[in-house]
Scaffold this motif. Structure first.
Motif, PDB file in Angstrom:
ATOM      1  N   LEU A  10       0.995  -1.263  -0.067  1.00 32.55           N
ATOM      2  CA  LEU A  10       0.560   0.160   0.172  1.00 32.55           C
ATOM      3  C   LEU A  10       1.129   0.614  -0.144  1.00 32.55           C
ATOM      4  O   LEU A  10       1.995   1.524   0.738  1.00 32.55           O
ATOM      5  CB  LEU A  10      -0.578   0.187   1.084  1.00 32.55           C
ATOM      6  N   THR A  11       0.861   1.653  -0.873  1.00 33.99           N
ATOM      7  CA  THR A  11       1.495   3.362  -0.968  1.00 33.99           C
ATOM      8  C   THR A  11      -0.042   4.289  -1.189  1.00 33.99           C
ATOM      9  O   THR A  11      -0.738   4.484  -1.624  1.00 33.99           O
ATOM     10  CB  THR A  11       2.318   3.198  -2.180  1.00 33.99           C
ATOM     11  N   VAL A  12       0.247   5.624  -1.190  1.00 40.73           N
ATOM     12  CA  VAL A  12      -0.190   6.816  -1.018  1.00 40.73           C
ATOM     13  C   VAL A  12       0.724   7.826  -2.326  1.00 40.73           C
ATOM     14  O   VAL A  12       1.986   8.438  -1.802  1.00 40.73           O
ATOM     15  CB  VAL A  12      -0.654   7.363   0.136  1.00 40.73           C
ATOM     16  N   PHE A  21      -3.799   9.728  -3.424  1.00 41.77           N
ATOM     17  CA  PHE A  21      -4.575   8.869  -3.823  1.00 41.77           C
ATOM     18  C   PHE A  21      -4.103   7.074  -2.605  1.00 41.77           C
ATOM     19  O   PHE A  21      -2.484   7.482  -3.253  1.00 41.77           O
ATOM     20  CB  PHE A  21      -4.533   8.740  -4.524  1.00 41.77           C
ATOM     21  N   TRP A  22      -5.016   6.509  -2.384  1.00 43.51           N
ATOM     22  CA  TRP A  22      -4.133   5.481  -2.688  1.00 43.51           C
ATOM     23  C   TRP A  22      -3.853   4.573  -3.334  1.00 43.51           C
ATOM     24  O   TRP A  22      -4.805   4.321  -4.134  1.00 43.51           O
ATOM     25  CB  TRP A  22      -5.026   4.748  -1.048  1.00 43.51           C
ATOM     26  N   VAL A  23      -2.841   3.501  -3.556  1.00 43.01           N
ATOM     27  CA  VAL A  23      -2.581   2.669  -4.481  1.00 43.01           C
ATOM     28  C   VAL A  23      -2.004   1.669  -4.054  1.00 43.01           C
ATOM     29  O   VAL A  23      -1.456   1.220  -2.783  1.00 43.01           O
ATOM     30  CB  VAL A  23      -1.475   3.036  -5.374  1.00 43.01           C
ATOM     31  N   LEU A  24      -2.318   0.219  -4.422  1.00 43.57           N
ATOM     32  CA  LEU A  24      -2.083  -0.888  -4.026  1.00 43.57           C
ATOM     33  C   LEU A  24      -1.478  -1.569  -5.588  1.00 43.57           C
ATOM     34  O   LEU A  24      -2.127  -1.494  -6.123  1.00 43.57           O
ATOM     35  CB  LEU A  24      -3.834  -2.041  -3.244  1.00 43.57           C
ATOM     36  N   LEU A  25      -0.427  -2.033  -5.190  1.00 48.26           N
ATOM     37  CA  LEU A  25       0.675  -2.566  -5.369  1.00 48.26           C
ATOM     38  C   LEU A  25       0.677  -4.323  -5.566  1.00 48.26           C
ATOM     39  O   LEU A  25       0.782  -4.662  -4.048  1.00 48.26           O
ATOM     40  CB  LEU A  25       1.920  -1.930  -5.680  1.00 48.26           C
TER      41      LEU A  25
END
Length: 86
Positions: A10-12, A21-25
């Motif tokens: 998980l990153t922002v 915006f949150w981003v799941l990688l």
């Protein structure tokens, strides 16, 4: 049988407009290379709001938080002689 644990990070990100915006990688081959899996459709005004929303989505990917998100395990197949293989 439970499948292998899925590697998800998980990153922002902060976009040009200032929203977070949150981003799941996901690492599809369990290496240190990650590719985008999901991203917030709308931005958040603070980093912590985006982080908390992303964490909620990440938790929702797992049916059982004690073992985490898993790949779907193949069902064992019984052979004619009574053995099984995966």
């Amino acid at each position: 049988m439970t499948g292998q644990l899925i590697s998800i990070a998980l990153t922002v990100d902060q976009h040009d407009g200032g929203d977070y915006f949150w981003v799941l990688l996901e690492s599809f081959d369990h290496s240190m290379e990650f590719e985008p899996l999901m991203e917030a459709a709308a931005g958040f005004s603070t980093y912590v709001d985006a982080l908390q929303a992303g964490y909620a989505v990440l938790k929702g990917l797992s049916e059982n938080l004690n073992i985490g998100p898993r790949e779907e395990a193949d069902d064992p197949v019984e052979t004619a002689d009574g053995g099984t293989f995966l």
